[in-house]
Design an enzyme around this catalytic site. Structure first.
Site, mmCIF file in Angstrom:
data_model
loop_
_atom_site.group_PDB
_atom_site.id
_atom_site.type_symbol
_atom_site.label_atom_id
_atom_site.label_comp_id
_atom_site.label_asym_id
_atom_site.label_seq_id
_atom_site.Cartn_x
_atom_site.Cartn_y
_atom_site.Cartn_z
ATOM 1 N N ILE A 1 -90.457 -30.690 49.302
ATOM 2 C CA ILE A 1 -91.704 -30.886 48.574
ATOM 3 C C ILE A 1 -91.486 -31.861 47.427
ATOM 4 C CG2 ILE A 1 -93.425 -29.789 47.073
ATOM 5 C CD1 ILE A 1 -93.811 -29.021 49.975
ATOM 6 N N LYS A 2 -92.365 -32.865 47.332
ATOM 7 C CA LYS A 2 -92.369 -33.761 46.173
ATOM 8 C C LYS A 2 -93.551 -33.398 45.287
ATOM 9 C CE LYS A 2 -93.033 -38.486 44.587
ATOM 10 N NZ LYS A 2 -93.516 -39.845 44.913
ATOM 11 N N GLN A 3 -93.277 -33.254 43.993
ATOM 12 C CA GLN A 3 -94.335 -32.849 43.069
ATOM 13 C C GLN A 3 -94.085 -33.476 41.692
ATOM 14 O OE1 GLN A 3 -97.392 -32.194 42.056
ATOM 15 N NE2 GLN A 3 -97.432 -30.443 43.496
ATOM 16 N N LEU B 1 -93.349 -33.729 51.880
ATOM 17 C CA LEU B 1 -94.765 -33.778 51.522
ATOM 18 C C LEU B 1 -94.938 -34.045 50.033
ATOM 19 C CD1 LEU B 1 -97.630 -33.514 52.640
ATOM 20 C CD2 LEU B 1 -97.592 -31.118 51.941
ATOM 21 N N TRP B 2 -95.692 -35.121 49.731
ATOM 22 C CA TRP B 2 -96.138 -35.413 48.376
ATOM 23 C C TRP B 2 -97.339 -34.501 48.111
ATOM 24 C CZ3 TRP B 2 -92.874 -38.447 50.712
ATOM 25 C CH2 TRP B 2 -92.283 -39.574 50.126
#
Length: 353
Positions: free
Chosen positions: A239-241, A201-202
């Site tokens: 998780i992409k952040q 998830l972005w």
């Protein structure tokens, strides 16, 4: 070691600032830190089915960082998100989607993340050679005026049919459409897991009110950390952040729940501490945090990329997902930059702060 000397040279006067820092607010002993046993420690006892574990294993055990617990992913969906002409004019070779996959393979990435069109056109040739991550939603720029929304571009089953090991999606937390996006992607991730695919998830924030007269808080540690926490709640496996650039977003914007003591207790202004707060919001590192590499600025790209990797690794993160700094360069230079990032994670002397 030679690699450490190269990194110290790139960091210059800030070498000690990054390499000697110790996180004293949220300590490393409180984290699940990346290792080759990640999947066994985190997911074996979860509700993920065996096919999901296999997909995660394929992703974590591929490429130059295979078996380390870290990830180096090449993401190229900017042709939709930022327009193709603007994204590829510096290197028109990447209008041809096969070159995107070739770059990821030659650079030894764990996987390549792109659109249904890019990966679908080359699925039979490459799906067995590098893990595919299909980005299932996008913000397209032809709606005028532009708006902060993510639209599904295809079905999860189509990603499975082309041999993808994972699906990726973006939620614009804070946008007017965020509740709909949250519902859509929660359902999509549930379907992906049922088919045996992993989920990434972005967790991006979008709201004009997140900018004040003094600062932009879209990448504030407290705001992005909460986005991460919602992301792991809908069972994203990774998780992409964006790397945090400041803090006190809730306080300065004047919304949400905050207390002065929470800022004092959880973090400092040091970049590694700010990123540590993002990691903590990913269930204390049990769900891997990969930070994005940001846009290409030219000569400073290598230093910025290595610095971002260093902050992520020392904070307890699980790697980088870097696109524009690599594909907006000649092919060989893009490979060299990705290798330099990977070396940060391969360097044993760079430890969790």
């Amino acid at each position: 070691m030679k690699i450490s000397k190269n990194i110290i040279g790139l960091l210059g006067e800030k070498a000690d600032f990054y390499l000697e820092h110790v996180c004293e607010k949220i300590t490393k002993d409180e984290l699940q830190t990346p290792s080759k046993a990640n999947i066994d420690k985190v997911f074996v006892q979860s509700n993920r089915n065996p096919q999901v574990l296999r997909s995660l294993s394929q992703l974590y055990n591929h490429g130059n960082l295979g078996g380390t617990g870290y990830l180096s992913i090449l993401p190229v969906d900017q042709g939709i998100e930022h327009s193709a002409a603007f994204s590829f004019y510096k290197n028109p070779d990447y209008f041809d989607p096969e070159n995107i996959i070739k770059l990821a393979i030659e650079a030894g990435c764990n996987g390549v993340a792109s659109t249904f069109g890019v990966l679908g056109l080359n699925a039979r040739k490459y799906a067995h050679k590098i893990p595919f991550i299909v980005k299932i939603n996008h913000n397209e720029l032809l709606t005028y005026p532009n708006k902060y929304d993510q639209t599904l571009f295809g079905k999860v089953k189509s990603a499975w049919n082309m041999g993808a090991v994972a699906v990726g999606a973006t939620i614009y937390f804070g946008s007017e459409e965020s509740n709909r996006q949250l519902k859509e992607i929660a359902e999509a991730f549930e379907e992906a897991h049922s088919l045996g695919m992993a989920t990434i998830l972005w967790c991006y924030t979008r709201n004009e009110n997140f900018k004040t007269e003094k600062k932009d808080y879209h990448a504030a540690a407290d705001v992005t950390g909460q986005a991460n926490h919602i992301g792991v709640t809908i069972q994203a496996d990774i998780i992409k952040q964006k790397l945090p650039t400041n803090n006190f977003g809730f306080k300065e914007i004047g919304f949400g729940k905050y207390d002065d003591e929470m800022y004092k207790t959880l973090t400092t202004e040091h970049p590694i501490d700010l990123c540590r707060l993002q990691v903590a919001n990913c269930y204390m590192g049990k769900i891997g945090l990969i930070n994005s590499g940001g846009g290409s600025k030219g000569e400073s790209d290598l230093t910025e990329a290595v610095t971002t990797a260093l902050i992520n690794k020392r904070a307890g993160g699980s790697g980088l997902i870097m696109g524009r700094k690599a594909f907006q360069k000649p092919f060989i230079r893009g490979i060299e930059l990705l290798h330099s990032v990977q070396q940060v994670y391969l360097e044993d002397s760079i430890t969790i702060a």
